[in-house]
Design a protein around this motif. Structure first.
Motif, PDB file in Angstrom:
ATOM      1  N   ALA A 216      46.698  -2.517   4.319  1.00  0.00           N
ATOM      2  CA  ALA A 216      46.924  -1.405   3.371  1.00  0.00           C
ATOM      3  C   ALA A 216      46.056  -0.206   3.733  1.00  0.00           C
ATOM      4  CB  ALA A 216      46.611  -1.883   1.955  1.00  0.00           C
ATOM      5  N   MET A 217      44.818  -0.494   4.177  1.00  0.00           N
ATOM      6  CA  MET A 217      43.908   0.592   4.563  1.00  0.00           C
ATOM      7  C   MET A 217      44.492   1.372   5.742  1.00  0.00           C
ATOM      8  SD  MET A 217      40.149   0.316   6.289  1.00  0.00           S
ATOM      9  CE  MET A 217      39.161  -0.184   4.917  1.00  0.00           C
ATOM     10  N   TRP A 218      44.984   0.655   6.741  1.00  0.00           N
ATOM     11  CA  TRP A 218      45.517   1.321   7.935  1.00  0.00           C
ATOM     12  C   TRP A 218      46.804   2.070   7.629  1.00  0.00           C
ATOM     13  CZ3 TRP A 218      42.834   2.849  11.715  1.00  0.00           C
ATOM     14  CH2 TRP A 218      41.681   2.151  12.091  1.00  0.00           C
ATOM     15  N   GLU A 219      47.586   1.468   6.728  1.00  0.00           N
ATOM     16  CA  GLU A 219      48.812   2.185   6.352  1.00  0.00           C
ATOM     17  C   GLU A 219      48.486   3.514   5.715  1.00  0.00           C
ATOM     18  OE1 GLU A 219      51.121  -0.388   3.966  1.00  0.00           O
ATOM     19  OE2 GLU A 219      51.849  -1.524   5.686  1.00  0.00           O
ATOM     20  N   SER A 220      47.493   3.522   4.854  1.00  0.00           N
ATOM     21  CA  SER A 220      47.083   4.765   4.200  1.00  0.00           C
ATOM     22  C   SER A 220      46.535   5.758   5.230  1.00  0.00           C
ATOM     23  CB  SER A 220      46.033   4.449   3.140  1.00  0.00           C
ATOM     24  OG  SER A 220      45.508   5.652   2.634  1.00  0.00           O
ATOM     25  N   LEU A 221      45.724   5.227   6.175  1.00  0.00           N
ATOM     26  CA  LEU A 221      45.146   6.120   7.190  1.00  0.00           C
ATOM     27  C   LEU A 221      46.234   6.714   8.081  1.00  0.00           C
ATOM     28  CD1 LEU A 221      41.926   4.206   8.300  1.00  0.00           C
ATOM     29  CD2 LEU A 221      42.061   6.396   7.107  1.00  0.00           C
ATOM     30  N   ASP A 222      47.198   5.849   8.460  1.00  0.00           N
ATOM     31  CA  ASP A 222      48.275   6.348   9.327  1.00  0.00           C
ATOM     32  C   ASP A 222      49.119   7.385   8.608  1.00  0.00           C
ATOM     33  OD1 ASP A 222      47.461   4.785  11.382  1.00  0.00           O
ATOM     34  OD2 ASP A 222      48.881   3.148  10.992  1.00  0.00           O
ATOM     35  N   ALA A 223      49.345   7.140   7.293  1.00  0.00           N
ATOM     36  CA  ALA A 223      50.239   8.042   6.554  1.00  0.00           C
ATOM     37  C   ALA A 223      49.538   9.325   6.141  1.00  0.00           C
ATOM     38  CB  ALA A 223      50.788   7.324   5.329  1.00  0.00           C
ATOM     39  N   THR A 224      48.320   9.231   5.646  1.00  0.00           N
ATOM     40  CA  THR A 224      47.668  10.421   5.061  1.00  0.00           C
ATOM     41  C   THR A 224      46.399  10.827   5.787  1.00  0.00           C
ATOM     42  OG1 THR A 224      46.279   9.116   3.591  1.00  0.00           O
ATOM     43  CG2 THR A 224      48.475   9.678   2.781  1.00  0.00           C
ATOM     44  N   GLY A 225      45.903   9.959   6.660  1.00  0.00           N
ATOM     45  CA  GLY A 225      44.655  10.279   7.373  1.00  0.00           C
ATOM     46  C   GLY A 225      43.430   9.941   6.539  1.00  0.00           C
ATOM     47  N   THR A 226      43.636   9.506   5.307  1.00  0.00           N
ATOM     48  CA  THR A 226      42.456   9.210   4.472  1.00  0.00           C
ATOM     49  C   THR A 226      42.613   7.830   3.823  1.00  0.00           C
ATOM     50  OG1 THR A 226      43.474  10.182   2.529  1.00  0.00           O
ATOM     51  CG2 THR A 226      42.139  11.642   3.865  1.00  0.00           C
TER      52      THR A 226
END
Ligand SMILES: Nc1nc2c(ncn2[C@@H]2O[C@H](COP(=O)(O)OP(=O)(O)OP(=O)(O)O)[C@@H](O)[C@H]2O)c(=O)[nH]1
Length: 748
Positions: free
Chosen positions: A511-521
């Protein structure tokens, strides 16, 4: 950029050059041919003139010869007449004159015969044997002329057939008188026509020359060489029209060009009318003979002209080839020059070429834009004009090959920092230096900003960790060291997992990586392990720094300690999410995580397995060993379950003796069964409880998302049904949805 002289040369039209060259060569050849023709014509005229003079001389010579010969014969005739008349006066009688005649004849070798006829035309004396036929000569024209004209003098006959031997002769005759003054007869000298021809044959006129003797009516007397044609027969008056015309205009002598009818040979001829005798002497030199030398000259000239033509053609060919090569070279140079100019003009740097005196020789477009000068204003100026740094020496060879940061100055006095590199180049105009100038104002500003950022980064109280795209630590700040205990030497180059506590499952990080990939944060609480081994909850905020292409370049993580409030929130959250007895996630957290896994699986296309596990006849444990023993067994079951699954998977207690396991990211469903079997085996082992050993088994029902159900509630229901099916079958086994539920897609 100024054009090189080579380009101007290249612009000189090659077709113009070729046309001019060809015209020049053609004119030269025409001139040579003209001169040669002129010279040949002169040669021809000279040859003809010489031939004319030669024929005139020969004709004159022959005239003299023939005249002299005839005069000698006439003298003989006159002497004989005198002797005859003396004799007749003395003796008054006819006597034998043979001795007198032979006496005179012996002095004239040219004569064929010398005879004396009486007044009746009967031969009465002769140098040779003669016929005494009476009146033999009475019908001859010359005899009648002497008989009828006392003053006839010397009479020369046309060619006649001799009545003595049938030879062609001409006769020269004179009359002699009796003492009374009457006609007594004639003395006749015969000259063989052939004798005259032999006289002509003695003159060398070349193989095709000809001499003829004609009477005043142009009747043929004799000719050398002899010809058997009717035109050449004695008496024939067949002559060329040119001869007739020439004689008509100048009867005495003349020269003309003609070919005779008899042999068709072209000759230069001279005719000459003899002064005292009724003859024309005609001498002809054949063109082929006297022009032999001229013909050789003609051949020689033709060869020379051809050689000259070939030589000039070869020279022209070579010249054109050389010109073409030169054109190709010039075009190559021009193309190189264009490439060079394009390179220069498209270069991002200002490029200045400086000569050995330190003066600007050449610049590119970028230089003009950067410094604000016109091209002409820069060329020839000292290169120091562009630099705000005075001490740089551009000319000294030692300076070349140098990269240095300097200050430059524009036309309007603006100073700006530059990075300049000096490269020596050897040119045909001597050693030059190429100065590549890059405006580094922006770089300087960036460096300043970075320096400031670095200071902030070092001084800030928050712990900062920077990772690269491979998730390795590339930088930490002092606050990070203070928080975690890791020094830069220990942390930099290590994976970011250095801080992992092992308390978070796979779904958490996904979930963390998905958020980073999608929004950068990403931000949230995370359990981290300190260097000391202590596991502490940190508040983490991750931001992404992108490169110019929009690709993630750096991740900056800022850690802060979780506050008391956050800790209270965490406690509440834990109480709401975890089972107090087993410390496993409870039903609520399980449903959360199941939903997360389903979300991930929806995007990735993988499957999620949900296992529902119910202990068999657990009530008996309670009943026989007591409730505490039952609790203890439940805790043991929790540990055994966790030992059977990966860190990223979730084991949860739903309540009572019911457990659940989520296996996410499944690409091959056959991998699930071994896990279920392992769980069955693990739970079936003996439990050494305080109150005594216990043995139980478990019934497991498994359902897959999305193949068995397309949402969470349905998935739960299916797994439950599969589990109860096993219970019904007698427990201690693994049941699948496909075994109890015949799919009736799509309404399952
Ligand atoms: N010791 C203990 N027992 C509990 C706890 N929660 C529920 N139970 C007991 O667990 C038993 C659950 O029984 P069931 O699942 O209905 O029956 P079972 O004996 O397991 O038989 P089957 O499930 O049909 O195989 C009940 O007797 C509950 O009282 C608990 O926290 N501690």
């Amino acid at each position: 950029m100024k054009e090189l002289p080579g380009r101007q040369l290249a612009n000189f039209s090659s077709s113009q050059f070729r046309t001019r060259l060809v015209i020049a060569v053609v004119l030269l050849n025409l001139m040579m041919a003209g001169l040669a023709l002129q010279s040949l014509r002169q040669g021809l005229e000279q040859s003809r003139a010489r031939a004319a003079v030669a024929t005139q001389n020969i004709a004159q010579l022959l005239e003299h010869d023939i005249a002299a010969s005839f005069e000698r014969i006439d003298l003989t005739l006159q002497a004989l007449v005198d002797d005859l008349q003396d004799e007749l006066a003395r003796t008054r009688s006819r006597r034998d004159f043979n001795s007198t005649v032979r006496h005179h004849y012996s002095r004239q070798p040219a004569l064929a015969s010398l005879i004396v006829a009486d007044s009746a035309g009967t031969i009465i004396a002769g140098s040779n044997l003669y016929k005494t036929t009476p009146g033999l000569l009475a019908d001859r024209d010359y005899f009648r002329r002497h008989r009828d004209t006392p003053a006839a003098g010397l009479v020369i006959s046309p060619p006649l057939r001799s009545r003595l031997n049938d030879e062609w002769i001409i006769t020269l005759s004179r009359r002699y008188d009796s003492p009374s003054g009457g006609f007594a007869g004639a003395v006749i000298a015969s000259v063989r026509v052939d004798h005259l021809r032999q006289l002509f044959a003695g003159i060398n006129l070349g193989p095709n020359g000809a001499i003829s003797l004609r009477d005043l009516e142009l009747g043929m007397v004799t000719r050398h060489p002899e010809l058997a044609t009717p035109e050449a027969a004695i008496g024939s008056r067949s002559v060329s029209a040119q001869l007739r015309e020439a004689i008509q205009s100048v009867p005495t002598a003349g020269t003309y060009l003609a070919s005779t009818r008899m042999d068709q040979i072209e000759r230069t001829n001279t005719y000459r009318r003899m002064a005292n005798y009724p003859y024309y002497v005609i001498v002809g030199l054949a063109d082929d003979d006297y022009l032999l030398g001229w013909h050789r000259e003609l051949l020689k000239t033709a060869i020379q002209i051809t050689a000259f033509l070939l030589a000039t053609l070869t020279m022209t060919g070579l010249l054109l080839h050389a010109w073409r090569c030169r054109e190709a070279d010039l075009s190559r140079i021009a193309s190189k020059e264009k490439e060079f100019r394009t390179l220069l003009d498209t270069a991002p740097d200002a490029i200045v070429i400086v000569d050995a005196e330190g003066r600007i020789n050449r610049v590119n477009q970028r230089t003009l834009i950067t410094f604000g000068y016109s091209h002409d204003a820069l060329i020839g100026q000292p290169a120091s004009l562009l630099l705000a740094t005075e001490e740089i020496d551009l000319v000294t060879p030692g300076q070349a090959g140098l990269d240095i940061d300097l200050w430059a100055i524009t036309a309007d006095g603006h100073r700006f920092p530059i990075s300049a590199s000096f490269t020596p180049i050897e040119t045909e105009r001597g050693r030059m230096v190429t100065m590549a100038i890059r405006d580094i104002s922006e770089r300087r500003e960036r460096e300043e900003a970075l320096k400031l950022a670095s200071l902030v980064y070092q001084a800030v109280g928050e712990a900062i960790m920077v990772t690269d795209t491979t998730n390795r630590i590339v930088a930490i700040n002092p606050a990070f060291t203070r928080l975690t205990g890791y020094t830069p030497g220990e942390a930099i180059g290590q994976p970011a997992g250095l801080l992992h506590s092992g308390r978070h499952n796979h779904a958490f990080f996904r979930a963390m990586w998905e958020s980073l990939d999608a929004t950068g944060t990403w931000k949230g609480e995370i359990l981290n392990r300190r260097r000391s081994g202590e596991v502490v909850a940190d508040w983490l905020m991750i931001n992404t720094i992108y490169d110019e292409e929009g690709q993630a370049q750096w991740r900056v993580g800022m850690y802060s300690t979780v506050t008391a409030q956050k800790r209270a929130e965490e406690t509440l959250w834990r109480q709401a999410s975890y089972d107090v007895l087993t410390n496993l996630p409870n039903r609520r957290l399980l449903l959360d995580r199941l939903q997360q896994e389903i979300n991930v699986a929806r995007r990735s296309g993988a499957q999620v397995a949900l296992m529902l596990i119910d202990l068999d006849r657990f009530k008996e444990v309670n009943d026989t060993l007591g409730h505490l023993a039952g609790d203890q067994l439940l805790m043991e079951v929790a540990q055994r379950l966790q030992a059977c699954i990966r860190e990223m998977d979730t084991a949860a207690r739903l309540g009572g003796d019911e457990f659940a396991v989520i296996l996410g990211g499944i690409t091959d469903v056959t991998h699930v069964e071994p896990v279920a079997e392992a769980i069955l085996r693990a739970l079936a082992g003996t439990y050494a409880l305080k109150e005594g050993d216990a043995r139980i088994s478990a019934s497991i029902g498994i359902a897959f998302f999305p193949s068995d159900a397309d949402h969470m509630e349905a998935l739960f229901l299916r797994a439950d049904q599969a589990m109860y099916a096993i219970k019904d079958k007698g427990r201690n086994g693994v049941g699948y949805v496909k075994d109890v539920w015949k799919p009736t897609l799509p309404g399952r």
